[in-house]
Design an enzyme around this catalytic site. Sequence first.
Site, mmCIF file in Angstrom:
data_model
loop_
_atom_site.group_PDB
_atom_site.id
_atom_site.type_symbol
_atom_site.label_atom_id
_atom_site.label_comp_id
_atom_site.label_asym_id
_atom_site.label_seq_id
_atom_site.Cartn_x
_atom_site.Cartn_y
_atom_site.Cartn_z
ATOM 1 N N ASP A 36 0.868 -1.396 -0.045
ATOM 2 C CA ASP A 36 -0.054 0.087 0.086
ATOM 3 C C ASP A 36 0.757 1.305 0.061
ATOM 4 O O ASP A 36 2.127 1.312 0.341
ATOM 5 C CB ASP A 36 -1.019 -0.181 1.130
ATOM 6 C CG ASP A 36 -0.457 -0.549 2.573
ATOM 7 O OD1 ASP A 36 0.897 -0.626 2.334
ATOM 8 O OD2 ASP A 36 -1.081 -0.970 3.493
ATOM 9 N N GLU A 92 -9.877 -1.891 5.144
ATOM 10 C CA GLU A 92 -10.268 -1.648 6.358
ATOM 11 C C GLU A 92 -11.544 -2.197 6.615
ATOM 12 O O GLU A 92 -12.626 -2.744 5.537
ATOM 13 C CB GLU A 92 -10.583 -0.062 6.443
ATOM 14 C CG GLU A 92 -9.492 0.679 6.294
ATOM 15 C CD GLU A 92 -8.536 1.132 7.742
ATOM 16 O OE1 GLU A 92 -8.747 0.269 8.471
ATOM 17 O OE2 GLU A 92 -7.885 2.044 7.690
ATOM 18 N N HIS A 134 -7.541 -4.809 10.115
ATOM 19 C CA HIS A 134 -7.134 -4.561 8.623
ATOM 20 C C HIS A 134 -6.017 -5.250 8.036
ATOM 21 O O HIS A 134 -5.153 -5.469 8.922
ATOM 22 C CB HIS A 134 -7.206 -3.014 8.343
ATOM 23 C CG HIS A 134 -6.155 -2.393 8.788
ATOM 24 N ND1 HIS A 134 -6.028 -1.119 9.115
ATOM 25 C CD2 HIS A 134 -4.832 -2.482 8.866
ATOM 26 C CE1 HIS A 134 -4.903 -0.493 9.676
ATOM 27 N NE2 HIS A 134 -3.938 -1.371 9.307
ATOM 28 N N ASN A 193 -7.627 -3.000 14.246
ATOM 29 C CA ASN A 193 -9.022 -3.131 13.905
ATOM 30 C C ASN A 193 -9.216 -4.444 12.952
ATOM 31 O O ASN A 193 -10.220 -4.669 12.303
ATOM 32 C CB ASN A 193 -9.514 -2.026 13.052
ATOM 33 C CG ASN A 193 -8.977 -1.665 11.710
ATOM 34 O OD1 ASN A 193 -7.875 -2.171 11.400
ATOM 35 N ND2 ASN A 193 -9.144 -0.365 11.180
HETATM 36 C C1 F6R Z 1 1.192 -1.393 5.955
HETATM 37 C C2 F6R Z 1 -0.076 -2.084 5.977
HETATM 38 C C3 F6R Z 1 -0.691 -2.294 7.338
HETATM 39 C C4 F6R Z 1 0.087 -2.485 8.713
HETATM 40 C C5 F6R Z 1 -0.883 -2.302 10.001
HETATM 41 C C6 F6R Z 1 -0.184 -2.717 11.098
HETATM 42 O O1 F6R Z 1 1.824 -1.642 4.772
HETATM 43 O O2 F6R Z 1 -0.452 -3.015 5.237
HETATM 44 O O3 F6R Z 1 -1.864 -3.206 7.349
HETATM 45 O O4 F6R Z 1 0.686 -3.891 8.494
HETATM 46 O O5 F6R Z 1 -1.554 -1.223 9.769
HETATM 47 O O6 F6R Z 1 0.823 -1.770 11.196
HETATM 48 P P1 F6R Z 1 1.706 -1.687 12.357
HETATM 49 O O7 F6R Z 1 2.850 -2.901 12.149
HETATM 50 O O8 F6R Z 1 2.458 -0.481 12.401
HETATM 51 O O9 F6R Z 1 1.135 -1.972 13.712
#
Ligand code: F6R
Length: 244
Positions: free
Chosen positions: A67, A143, A138, A136
């Site tokens: 992303d 989301e 995702h 959450n």
């Molecule tokens: C980022 C991504 C997100 C993160 C998720 C967890 O490229 O794909 O889904 O993996 O938000 O983020 P952290 O590791 O910062 O808790």
Amino acid sequence: MIIERFEDEDALSAALATFVLESIVKNPALVLGLPTGRTPLGLYRELRERSGGNRIDWSEVRTFNLDEFAGLDPSHAGSYRSYMQAELFEHIAIPDSRIGFLNGAAQDLAEECRRYDDAIEQAGGIDLQLLGIGANGHIGFNEPASGLCAQSHVAELERATREANADRFGGDWTAVPERALSMGMATILHARAIVLIATGSEKAAAVKGLVEGMITTALPASLLQVHPRVTIMVDPGAAGLLSD
Ligand code: F6R
């Protein structure tokens, strides 16, 4: 689904780095899907350290990141592309042409998403997709919602997701873009193997839902239950609510 429990984040990062590097040795043209965020920082540290001095040949590997924020130039300090440059790409001998990234600054974002899915398909699909998970539930920027997109798409970010990314924008969550480009659920689920990593007790409820809950778009990671080759790597905090 295989659950692997580690005594702490460092042990998890080291084990995943070993798995990734062994996968590259077995298949030098590995197509690797990559996440950003806090959780994979230890993984990227291990990969940097263990790839030094051309010990690992990254020249044939292809990467596709999950992303990117919409409206940000790749060179913007807050972009995921900048994160990847700093954490991994600058430190390994991977040709720029083999790094796949959604361009958040593209004029036509829908067209950019189509280009990205085509590029993944032309690469033969993703061999190994690494994922983090939001508190959450995702994955990527898919989301929780009543419906999820199959293909790469423009996503509206939840406030909690923007808050979780505030440190890349001077601590101000309102400076985090409201939209992002993300691989879709099919893009992710078409990967031949998936490894999701989660650390810290703030991820425990999402991990429980992902492993033990019903499949629901309210917890996008739960869709991984339909995939035949998924490994979930957790530290004690993230595993805290799992049944034994
Ligand atoms: C980022 C991504 C997100 C993160 C998720 C967890 O490229 O794909 O889904 O993996 O938000 O983020 P952290 O590791 O910062 O808790």
